[in-house]
Design an enzyme around this catalytic site. Structure first.
Site, PDB file in Angstrom:
ATOM      1  CE  LYS A  75      -3.825   2.087   2.680  1.00 41.25           C
ATOM      2  NZ  LYS A  75      -4.675   1.682   4.131  1.00 41.25           N
ATOM      3  CB  SER A 155      -7.873   3.319   3.430  1.00 38.26           C
ATOM      4  OG  SER A 155      -6.951   3.074   4.319  1.00 38.26           O
ATOM      5  CB  SER A 179      -7.959   0.596   6.373  1.00 37.52           C
ATOM      6  OG  SER A 179      -8.819   1.805   6.525  1.00 37.52           O
TER       7      SER A 179
END
Length: 474
Positions: A75, A155, A179
């Site tokens: 990420k 997220s 997330s």
């Protein structure tokens, strides 16, 4: 090799046995990433760097390493040396760290090939992945692996979409209130939100030091356990004896759910019962009240100081004011302008009030009470875990409205309380919804520090639920 069925565990074993090269696996992952550009899953795809690392592994690599030669993704709020680390926001798009975050360094030291940095909800502040700052497709927003018109969740949107779309079999996300688990649920992946403090948090763009943690996301629970072992250490985990497992179900976590999620969850509970798991109904009075006193007060207050400290660490000279001015996504912009920057929180009558007293009460009173409630519940009911639908609904349409405050609250309804208590939780794919044909996930939250026990249970449940079929190719 059937890449659609590939797992991290299988890829590592095949590489060790010389059945496949890292170059072949990495080239296939990169090709799939480019073929799926309409997912908006990547902010940076490091084709040259990944192929160079794969070739080096094939030539002289240590085949005893647990992830030797295996392609993964990370990420874009987790620092990887030599690659931009944008945190999904324009002001950081040119920030290139010189060293890996400790969690990324562990994976690289284990032999993993990092093919790129995945897209995310801007500054990790949302559940939809609808980010207007970066895109590789015509439309904005990270898209669902099973239906490109829908959200990937957030997220850690891009990591979830990349694994669900079978681009790679594993990677890293981060989790503050759901997330890693929300995008894993919506894209049919497995994941772990570890106990707070299990993983080092340095080198990761933050929201809240109280709530943030990196978390592994992968094709199967066995793969998640492999990633966890690389990061946290410890011996290999064996699947649990399900006849020795006791799980609680809380009726308040079965509210607001759609028909597909309800049916899949009930079927999953029946399967767990059939395997000899003891399932009991439990009550947690005051859970919603205590969670509400902790959730936003902690995240919104800590976001300011933690981001200021992170920006100082980057050495970019960027101020939090300059970063906030450049925020692209309307929902995140509103949160920073209205609450984070002025250090305010909504008061009981809708007015804005000073956040500091509310934050102090959250940290000193409400959070310890929430943690005590969980401890009592696990101990009194002799539970290994509490089970619930990870998200109350399957993926919804991807557009600016998907980032509404209402949707935010809905999709973290079940993931948020455990996050605020700092306890571990695993997400397991259980089915494609009967009507929607979209992934549905089951979460198990366990007592503080019970990560390895949860992973063992998850690995046993892998064989009960099986892996979801891959997305249909358009």
């Amino acid at each position: 090799m059937d890449f659609d069925q590939l797992t991290l565990t299988q890829a590592a074993a095949d590489l060790r046995a010389g059945k496949v090269t890292s170059t072949a696996l990495t080239a296939e992952a990169l090709a799939r990433a480019k073929a799926n550009a309409d997912l908006n899953a990547f902010i940076t795809l490091d084709e040259a760097g990944a192929l160079k690392a794969a070739a080096a592994f094939d030539a002289t690599g240590d085949r005893t390493k647990p992830l030797g030669g295996v392609p993964i993704v990370i990420k874009d709020n987790i620092e990887v040396a030599g690659l931009p680390c944008s945190a999904g926001t324009p002001a950081l798009k040119d920030y290139i760290p010189g060293t890996d975050a400790p969690v990324a360094a562990k994976l690289r030291a284990a032999g993993a090939i990092i093919i790129g940095k995945t897209s995310m909800h801007e500054l990790a502040f949302g559940i939809s992945g609808y980010n207007t700052a970066f895109k590789t497709a015509a439309e904005f927003g990270v898209r669902n692996a099973y239906d490109h018109g829908l959200i990937a969740g957030g997220s850690s949107s891009g990591t979830g979409a990349a694994i669900g779309a079978r681009i790679v079999a594993g990677g890293l996300g981060t989790d503050t209130g759901g997330s890693v688990r929300v995008p894993a649920a919506l894209n049919g992946c497995a994941s772990l939100r570890p106990t707070i403090g299990r993983y080092p948090q340095e080198g990761i763009a933050p929201i809240s030091h109280t709530r943030d943690t990196a978390g592994p996301m992968a094709a199967t629970m066995a793969d998640v356990a492999l990633l966890d072992r690389v990061i946290a250490g410890g011996d290999a985990i064996a699947p649990a004896d399900l006849k020795q497992v006791r799980i609680g179900i809380l009726k308040t976590m079965l509210t607001n759910i759609d028909a597909d999620t309800d049916a899949a969850f009930q079927a999953a509970v029946a399967k767990m019962n059939a395997q000899g798991i003891t399932v009991v109904e439990i009550e947690m009075p005051q859970l919603a009240e205590l969670n509400g006193q902790v959730s936003f007060p902690v995240a919104l207050y800590e976001a300011y100081d933690d981001l200021v400290a992170y920006l100082r660490h980057t050495g970019t000279g960027l101020s939090i004011e300059a970063l906030t001015v450049a925020i692209s996504s309307a929902d995140v912009k509103g949160t920073y302008d209205g609450l984070v920057m002025p250090r305010k929180l909504p008061g009981p009558d809708g007015t804005l009030v000073d956040a500091k007293p509310i934050y102090d009460a959250a940290i000193n009173t409400a959070r310890p009470a929430l943690q005590a409630l969980y401890s009592r519940t696990f101990a009194h009911n002799r539970l290994d875990a509490i089970a619930f639908p990870t998200t109350p609904r399957v993926a919804i349409a991807s557009n600016p409205d998907s980032s509404s405050l209402e949707n935010f609250g809905l999709f973290i309804q079940n993931t948020d309380p455990g996050s605020n208590a700092g306890i571990p939780g695993i997400q397991i794919p259980i089915a494609l919804g009967a009507t929607s044909q979209l992934p549905v996930g089951l979460e198990l939250d366990g007592p503080n520090g019970s990560d390895r026990r949860l992973l063992a249970i998850g690995m046993a449940l892998d064989t009960v639920f099986g892996r979801l079929p891959p997305p249909r190719r358009s």
